[in-house]
Design an enzyme around this catalytic site. Structure first.
Site, PDB file in Angstrom:
ATOM      1  N   LYS A 128     -26.719  -5.773  21.118  1.00  0.00           N
ATOM      2  CA  LYS A 128     -26.088  -5.096  19.982  1.00  0.00           C
ATOM      3  C   LYS A 128     -24.843  -5.845  19.512  1.00  0.00           C
ATOM      4  O   LYS A 128     -24.629  -6.017  18.320  1.00  0.00           O
ATOM      5  CB  LYS A 128     -25.768  -3.654  20.363  1.00  0.00           C
ATOM      6  CG  LYS A 128     -27.042  -2.857  20.698  1.00  0.00           C
ATOM      7  CD  LYS A 128     -26.755  -1.505  21.253  1.00  0.00           C
ATOM      8  CE  LYS A 128     -28.044  -0.733  21.551  1.00  0.00           C
ATOM      9  NZ  LYS A 128     -28.851  -1.357  22.621  1.00  0.00           N
ATOM     10  N   LYS A 163     -24.548   4.199  18.987  1.00  0.00           N
ATOM     11  CA  LYS A 163     -25.340   3.792  20.152  1.00  0.00           C
ATOM     12  C   LYS A 163     -24.423   3.250  21.238  1.00  0.00           C
ATOM     13  O   LYS A 163     -23.384   2.644  20.938  1.00  0.00           O
ATOM     14  CB  LYS A 163     -26.344   2.692  19.772  1.00  0.00           C
ATOM     15  CG  LYS A 163     -27.361   3.072  18.734  1.00  0.00           C
ATOM     16  CD  LYS A 163     -28.345   1.957  18.471  1.00  0.00           C
ATOM     17  CE  LYS A 163     -27.771   0.925  17.528  1.00  0.00           C
ATOM     18  NZ  LYS A 163     -28.810  -0.058  17.090  1.00  0.00           N
ATOM     19  N   ARG A 214     -39.777  -4.988  14.268  1.00  0.00           N
ATOM     20  CA  ARG A 214     -39.536  -5.976  15.317  1.00  0.00           C
ATOM     21  C   ARG A 214     -40.140  -7.309  14.876  1.00  0.00           C
ATOM     22  O   ARG A 214     -41.350  -7.422  14.683  1.00  0.00           O
ATOM     23  CB  ARG A 214     -40.161  -5.490  16.628  1.00  0.00           C
ATOM     24  CG  ARG A 214     -40.267  -6.527  17.735  1.00  0.00           C
ATOM     25  CD  ARG A 214     -38.922  -7.066  18.212  1.00  0.00           C
ATOM     26  NE  ARG A 214     -38.003  -6.040  18.638  1.00  0.00           N
ATOM     27  CZ  ARG A 214     -38.005  -5.463  19.849  1.00  0.00           C
ATOM     28  NH1 ARG A 214     -38.922  -5.808  20.735  1.00  0.00           N
ATOM     29  NH2 ARG A 214     -37.092  -4.553  20.159  1.00  0.00           N
ATOM     30  N   ARG A 229     -41.972  -0.119  13.236  1.00  0.00           N
ATOM     31  CA  ARG A 229     -42.067   1.059  14.097  1.00  0.00           C
ATOM     32  C   ARG A 229     -41.531   2.265  13.318  1.00  0.00           C
ATOM     33  O   ARG A 229     -40.341   2.364  13.052  1.00  0.00           O
ATOM     34  CB  ARG A 229     -41.293   0.799  15.394  1.00  0.00           C
ATOM     35  CG  ARG A 229     -41.875  -0.373  16.193  1.00  0.00           C
ATOM     36  CD  ARG A 229     -40.917  -0.939  17.206  1.00  0.00           C
ATOM     37  NE  ARG A 229     -39.728  -1.482  16.582  1.00  0.00           N
ATOM     38  CZ  ARG A 229     -38.679  -1.932  17.261  1.00  0.00           C
ATOM     39  NH1 ARG A 229     -38.685  -1.895  18.585  1.00  0.00           N
ATOM     40  NH2 ARG A 229     -37.620  -2.396  16.631  1.00  0.00           N
ATOM     41  N   ARG A 237     -35.500   7.768  15.627  1.00  0.00           N
ATOM     42  CA  ARG A 237     -35.512   6.509  16.358  1.00  0.00           C
ATOM     43  C   ARG A 237     -36.801   5.732  16.133  1.00  0.00           C
ATOM     44  O   ARG A 237     -37.890   6.266  16.311  1.00  0.00           O
ATOM     45  CB  ARG A 237     -35.317   6.771  17.855  1.00  0.00           C
ATOM     46  CG  ARG A 237     -33.981   7.387  18.192  1.00  0.00           C
ATOM     47  CD  ARG A 237     -33.928   7.854  19.636  1.00  0.00           C
ATOM     48  NE  ARG A 237     -34.902   8.913  19.910  1.00  0.00           N
ATOM     49  CZ  ARG A 237     -35.142   9.408  21.105  1.00  0.00           C
ATOM     50  NH1 ARG A 237     -34.487   8.920  22.154  1.00  0.00           N
ATOM     51  NH2 ARG A 237     -36.020  10.376  21.268  1.00  0.00           N
ATOM     52  N   ASP A 277     -34.522  -6.803  15.482  1.00  0.00           N
ATOM     53  CA  ASP A 277     -34.817  -5.485  14.926  1.00  0.00           C
ATOM     54  C   ASP A 277     -34.210  -5.410  13.534  1.00  0.00           C
ATOM     55  O   ASP A 277     -33.001  -5.635  13.357  1.00  0.00           O
ATOM     56  CB  ASP A 277     -34.247  -4.382  15.816  1.00  0.00           C
ATOM     57  CG  ASP A 277     -35.010  -4.244  17.123  1.00  0.00           C
ATOM     58  OD1 ASP A 277     -36.081  -4.879  17.251  1.00  0.00           O
ATOM     59  OD2 ASP A 277     -34.536  -3.525  18.016  1.00  0.00           O
ATOM     60  N   GLU A 285     -30.297  -5.238  15.827  1.00  0.00           N
ATOM     61  CA  GLU A 285     -30.195  -5.700  17.212  1.00  0.00           C
ATOM     62  C   GLU A 285     -30.857  -7.060  17.333  1.00  0.00           C
ATOM     63  O   GLU A 285     -31.786  -7.382  16.580  1.00  0.00           O
ATOM     64  CB  GLU A 285     -30.852  -4.718  18.200  1.00  0.00           C
ATOM     65  CG  GLU A 285     -30.177  -3.371  18.286  1.00  0.00           C
ATOM     66  CD  GLU A 285     -30.738  -2.508  19.418  1.00  0.00           C
ATOM     67  OE1 GLU A 285     -31.421  -3.062  20.316  1.00  0.00           O
ATOM     68  OE2 GLU A 285     -30.487  -1.291  19.404  1.00  0.00           O
ATOM     69  N   ASN A 287     -32.662  -8.803  20.382  1.00  0.00           N
ATOM     70  CA  ASN A 287     -33.145  -8.500  21.725  1.00  0.00           C
ATOM     71  C   ASN A 287     -33.510  -9.786  22.459  1.00  0.00           C
ATOM     72  O   ASN A 287     -34.459 -10.478  22.078  1.00  0.00           O
ATOM     73  CB  ASN A 287     -34.362  -7.581  21.641  1.00  0.00           C
ATOM     74  CG  ASN A 287     -34.012  -6.226  21.075  1.00  0.00           C
ATOM     75  OD1 ASN A 287     -33.600  -5.329  21.781  1.00  0.00           O
ATOM     76  ND2 ASN A 287     -34.162  -6.086  19.754  1.00  0.00           N
TER      77      ASN A 287
END
Length: 323
Positions: A128, A163, A214, A229, A237, A277, A285, A287
């Site tokens: 993050k 978050k 993603r 997603r 979420r 993301d 984000e 990842n």
């Protein structure tokens, strides 16, 4: 090399994965198809003795089946210098033990073993916080321990997402509107009354319509499809683990621009497999620990993303053997 390449996968217990969805299994299947000698080990199998990284390695054969997806041999403790590559796929939380693990893996790296992703990058690139290195790619974002600053950010933007910095899988993500009487409690909980950093981002309404996409990058280059997603109707979420639905889509021009900004930095720092993301054209984000999404995209578009990663790894190993 006079023998097949040897790859040791550091992961959560292989017997506890969901084989239909597990990206690490997809990588292992791709490696096996290329004649790689596979082993797996857990965090507790790793140690350092007199500066030398060791691990209890279990030889493993994998199968693309819903049951009996692996068979393994007995563990043998070996120096990690005897394997060509360690594939670091331990899931978060990114806690102190995770940090210690990266230190130990650096001893293997120092002995000549390729570690993917690179241990220093795993430490440096909080998934993050590292978005702050690319502010032009992100929506307005605040990282702070100050609850007054969080409240002011909410007043500025009206609706926000809060978050923790160490979570995964959609855990402890809150969407708040200006005037929400729970806001103070959320700020107190996430910051532990101002003692821990948290991240606050402007709410992106596209999460409802186009989802949290993603985008996977292999050695800095994007896979041509993203996994959008879409949250469940009763949730905010966009995480598969939180019940979101994964729908593949081709990358658009904005996606490719984001990848062109971020991908070269990741490649330079030894991050061979990363997931961005993206919501509404903004990166939320980066990842680097154990990104997922391979199985869903492979299934929907006939891809072999694990194979792309293995080819990138084998190319690097070939360059090392010639050096």
């Amino acid at each position: 090399m006079t023998r097949p390449p040897r790859i040791a996968v550091l992961m959560d217990p292989i017997g506890q994965i969901n084989p239909a969805k597990d990206s690490t299994l997809a990588m292992m299947l791709a490696a096996q198809r290329r004649g790689v000698e596979l082993h797996w080990f857990g965090q507790g199998d790793l140690s350092v003795r007199d500066g030398r990284a060791l691990a209890r390695l279990r030889p493993v054969t994998v199968n693309d089946q819903p049951t009996h997806w692996y068979s393994e041999g007995p563990p043998t403790q070996l120096p990690l210098s005897e394997v060509d590559c360690v594939l670091m796929r331990k899931d978060p939380p990114f806690d102190t033990e995770y940090v210690y693990t990266t230190y130990l893996l650096e001893r293997a790296e120092a002995a000549g073993t390729l570690v993917v992703n690179r241990p220093q990058g795993l430490r440096d690139m909080n998934e993050k916080v590292f978005t702050a290195w690319f502010p032009d790619c992100c929506a307005p974002t605040l990282i702070t321990r100050d609850m007054t600053e969080m409240a002011a950010f909410m007043a500025e933007h009206g609706r926000i997402v809060c978050k923790p910095l160490h979570g995964m899988g959609g855990r402890s993500i809150f969407a708040l509107d200006q005037g929400d009487k729970n806001a103070r409690v959320v700020f107190e909980t996430l910051t532990e009354y101002g003692q821990r950093y948290a991240i606050v981002q402007r709410y992106l309404p596209e999460i409802v319509t186009t989802g949290d996409s993603r985008i996977l990058l292999v050695d800095g280059e994007p896979v041509p499809y993203a996994l959008a997603r879409i949250p469940a109707a009763d949730d905010n979420r966009g995480n598969l683990a939180a019940g979101a639905k994964g729908i593949g889509r081709p990358l658009d021009e904005r996606d490719r621009w984001l990848c062109s900004r971020i991908g070269p930095v990741l490649r330079e720092r030894g991050m061979l497999f990363v997931g961005l993301d993206v919501i509404g054209g903004f990166v939320t984000e980066i990842n680097v620990t154990s990104p997922t999404g391979i199985r869903e995209l492979d299934r929907q578009f006939g891809l072999d993303i694990g194979g792309q990663l293995m080819e990138a790894i084998l190319v690097r190993l070939a360059h090392r053997s010639r050096a």
